[in-house]
Design a protein around this motif. Structure first.
Motif, PDB file in Angstrom:
ATOM      1  N   GLU A  78       6.220  -9.993   1.015  1.00 21.63           N
ATOM      2  CA  GLU A  78       5.751  -8.985   0.054  1.00 21.63           C
ATOM      3  C   GLU A  78       4.812  -9.630  -0.950  1.00 21.63           C
ATOM      4  N   THR A  79       5.248 -10.753  -1.473  1.00 20.66           N
ATOM      5  CA  THR A  79       4.437 -11.447  -2.472  1.00 20.66           C
ATOM      6  C   THR A  79       3.109 -11.904  -1.886  1.00 20.66           C
ATOM      7  N   TYR A  80       3.141 -12.486  -0.715  1.00 15.03           N
ATOM      8  CA  TYR A  80       1.901 -12.955  -0.099  1.00 15.03           C
ATOM      9  C   TYR A  80       0.931 -11.804   0.089  1.00 15.03           C
ATOM     10  N   SER A  81       1.430 -10.723   0.657  1.00 14.44           N
ATOM     11  CA  SER A  81       0.557  -9.582   0.922  1.00 14.44           C
ATOM     12  C   SER A  81      -0.160  -9.148  -0.335  1.00 14.44           C
ATOM     13  N   ALA A  95      -4.853 -25.017   8.683  1.00 11.92           N
ATOM     14  CA  ALA A  95      -4.418 -23.646   8.916  1.00 11.92           C
ATOM     15  C   ALA A  95      -3.761 -22.985   7.715  1.00 11.92           C
ATOM     16  N   VAL A  96      -3.243 -23.779   6.805  1.00 13.25           N
ATOM     17  CA  VAL A  96      -2.527 -23.210   5.652  1.00 13.25           C
ATOM     18  C   VAL A  96      -2.858 -23.960   4.367  1.00 13.25           C
ATOM     19  N   ALA A 148      -0.822 -10.713  -2.875  1.00  9.99           N
ATOM     20  CA  ALA A 148      -1.712 -11.725  -3.445  1.00  9.99           C
ATOM     21  C   ALA A 148      -2.876 -12.031  -2.509  1.00  9.99           C
ATOM     22  N   GLY A 149      -2.935 -11.317  -1.394  1.00  8.93           N
ATOM     23  CA  GLY A 149      -4.035 -11.521  -0.468  1.00  8.93           C
ATOM     24  C   GLY A 149      -3.894 -12.751   0.415  1.00  8.93           C
ATOM     25  N   TYR A 150      -2.682 -13.204   0.574  1.00  2.88           N
ATOM     26  CA  TYR A 150      -2.454 -14.348   1.460  1.00  2.88           C
ATOM     27  C   TYR A 150      -1.829 -13.877   2.759  1.00  2.88           C
ATOM     28  N   ARG A 189     -10.541 -22.811   1.672  1.00  5.92           N
ATOM     29  CA  ARG A 189      -9.142 -22.426   1.468  1.00  5.92           C
ATOM     30  C   ARG A 189      -8.702 -21.479   2.575  1.00  5.92           C
ATOM     31  N   ALA A 190      -7.511 -21.713   3.083  1.00  8.18           N
ATOM     32  CA  ALA A 190      -7.068 -20.952   4.255  1.00  8.18           C
ATOM     33  C   ALA A 190      -6.591 -19.560   3.884  1.00  8.18           C
ATOM     34  N   GLN A 191      -6.219 -19.382   2.634  1.00  3.56           N
ATOM     35  CA  GLN A 191      -5.624 -18.111   2.205  1.00  3.56           C
ATOM     36  C   GLN A 191      -4.428 -17.757   3.083  1.00  3.56           C
ATOM     37  N   ALA A 192      -3.648 -18.769   3.378  1.00  3.21           N
ATOM     38  CA  ALA A 192      -2.475 -18.544   4.221  1.00  3.21           C
ATOM     39  C   ALA A 192      -1.371 -19.535   3.849  1.00  3.21           C
ATOM     40  N   ILE A 193      -0.153 -19.070   3.965  1.00  2.00           N
ATOM     41  CA  ILE A 193       1.002 -19.919   3.698  1.00  2.00           C
ATOM     42  C   ILE A 193       1.806 -20.042   4.984  1.00  2.00           C
ATOM     43  N   GLY A 194       2.264 -21.229   5.279  1.00  2.00           N
ATOM     44  CA  GLY A 194       3.021 -21.434   6.506  1.00  2.00           C
ATOM     45  C   GLY A 194       4.524 -21.502   6.275  1.00  2.00           C
TER      46      GLY A 194
END
Lengths: 343, 343
Positions: free
Chosen positions: A89-92, A120-121, A94-96, A59-64
């Motif tokens: 803010e939400t991503y941060s 990548a995402v 949640a660790g993304y 899992r990339a743990q990232a959103i594009g």
DNA sequence: CCCATGTCCCAAAGCGCTTTGGATAGCGGC
DNA sequence: GCCGCTATCCAAAGCGCTTTGGGACATGGG
């Protein structure tokens, strides 16, 4: 400098396995050992290497977020900033990680494919959907979780989105004006191929129909939402044989242009001419006070970003969740820019 | 779906080693073999997995932008969007990912440490530097390459930055006004702790001195650059015993507020009162035409983003490059908002 | 004919983590 | 005293790539 799992394990006389399990909260670790590990990790400020972790987990743990920039009209939508801030803010928390791609609009599809191929995402946010938006089909085909900020109108398969109720908002706004006796109401809308513009137009037309007013195409405009666009609309439309007595604007910036046009013409906003604008509640364009300057249909795009991100993360983390949708209502906030028709 | 190096190699009857070398342009591969590999790679749209690649190489191939959001004043600086768009273009075409972190300003330092510990980025861009900005020291200590968009004033060690010549721009603007005979010139500046605000103030004061005008603190304001801020400044300052005949605004949005104030007071811009504003050349706030509406000190923040990104990449790729600096001059563009002093 | 020199390719280790599949030891029950 | 658990820990494989350190073969000079 940066300490690795292995080093941390060695310094504790334990195996990487145990340390990993302890840090990730697995049960098969002695309570005392776990405590020792957590303490040591905190002490040296251990953080797992993102790339190694996601290589191992898949899992990339990232959103594009892919932001297309048109080469013809170089507009970077000003609301992107607030929406992205909210989502970020939400991503941060949640660790993304949020990764942003600015690409020429012709290469947008390629950007999505690339993101998928490179792994990548875990998912992407789709901005500024068109009436008939090809991205929805593309992303479903690619199997990449996505959430649309807004909606698109002609897709067969269901998809996930978060939108504001543009139609209802503009219907109410228009109705508010007709109840004041306005019958010549102009709509200074966004670009025609944008989905939201169509929905606003629909709401506007509905309200006109309810008030038995036949729409006049001369009072409807579509365009890029800049200040001069609003200014031109105002100064040109007042010259019509039967000029509008009220205006609906698609954004605060456009409303600024309308207001300037009014001022130049020596007309008073809210008295001679009424204006209602949509307000995305951008921090640098506040419309507050006991009686706000503008009457608006108001909805925080920052809040939309927060919520959209939450939905997308849910989609990513529980793939079976099925299409998620959310429709936010815009408030009709009465300010000083509207009043009964005046002649 | 997504094909790996190993699979690609297997399908060609070659080892992963050779395929990797071929794709990365190493010499020890037969020309014919290389061609065959490239062709196959293109056909299946092979893209190396980002995480695996950077794990192996030790380079993240990513640049971080940390955007602090203050919990007290929730302003998302509107110029971020254009700057980031510019930078993003550069990153994309150089094969770098842009990662964005939106964090509460109290946690900014932690965000940088975290980024380093996780090995998530190769370098970072520093936004909106303060007069005395602790981030410069922190980042040098962390050994993470960084570039400041703007400057800060009191650091011992040299650092890399790209800035516009704020001092010179505002000096010229002020001088332009004094030459028209203005002697009561107001400065509607940004927040006091921002470095750029200080430099603009300095330029303004220099020009006043040159014109033998003693500065009046009643004509100088610092604040968040919103439209109402400009409006208030205008409507309040005209009530001074000896009101200003000209205004310098720190941004287009503030200038909009000033203009509205003028309109409300029944005064004409460029005749009764002159206004010069700084123009970041944001796409949705155009100030164009044969004679632009506003006289401005103009500098494209989007272009600044592009250049800053290029510099940062250079810093990342050739660590020995030493501190890089670039000072962009702002153009003084004469529009309709200025004229000789009038009474 | 032999050895040095290239040329072209590959096996295997390693990047930092997770995860599978044991191994070991302590424990109570019979 | 043996068996079966359970509680704890670990070795090793693997994620997808790069890179080191050869190996095989052809070539050419002596």
């Amino acid at each position: 400098m940066t300490v690795t799992l292995k080093q941390l394990a060695a310094s504790l006389g334990l195996s990487p396995t145990t340390v990993s399990r302890a840090l990730n909260g697995f049960p098969e670790v002695n309570a005392a050992t776990r405590k020792r590990i957590l303490q040591a990790a905190a002490e040296v400020e251990y953080r797992p290497n993102t790339r190694a972790k996601s290589l191992a987990t898949g899992r990339a743990q990232a959103i594009g977020h892919v932001i297309p920039v048109s080469t013809s009209h170089e507009i970077v939508n000003p609301i992107f900033a607030d929406f992205i801030a909210g989502a970020g803010e939400t991503y941060s928390s949640a660790g993304y990680e949020m990764i942003l791609r600015i690409v020429p609009d012709a290469e947008e599809a390629r950007a999505y494919r690339d993101l998928v191929a490179r792994g990548a995402v875990d998912g992407v946010m789709v901005h500024a959907p068109l009436r008939h938006d090809p991205r929805v089909a593309l992303l479903t085909e690619l199997g990449l979780p996505f959430l649309v900020h807004g909606r698109t109108s002609d897709v067969a398969r269901p998809y996930s989105w978060l939108d504001i109720n543009n139609q209802r908002a503009f219907r109410r706004a228009t109705q508010f004006l007709t109840e004041f006796g306005h019958r010549r109401i102009a709509l200074i809308n966004g670009l025609e191929n944008m989905d939201f513009a169509q929905r606003r137009r629909n709401g506007y037309l509905e309200a006109l129909r309810d008030a038995a007013i036949s729409p006049d195409e001369a009072l409807i405009r579509n365009g890029e939402m800049t200040e001069p666009y609003g200014y031109r609309a105002m100064t040109e439309m007042v010259q019509l044989p039967d000029p509008p007595t009220a205006f609906l604007a698609s954004s605060m910036i456009v409303a600024y242009g309308l207001r300037r046009g009014l001022a130049d013409l020596g007309l008073r906003m809210g008295r001679d001419v009424s204006i209602i604008t949509h307000d995305d509640d951008l921090s640098y364009l506040p419309n507050q006070g006991d009686v706000p300057v503008f009457t608006t249909t108001k909805s925080s795009v920052r809040e939309a970003g927060r919520r959209a991100a939450k939905m997308l993360l849910k989609l990513v983390e529980s793939p079976g969740a099925g299409p998620l949708t959310q429709l936010m209502e815009a408030a009709l906030v009465v300010g000083a820019s509207t009043g009964p028709v005046h002649r």
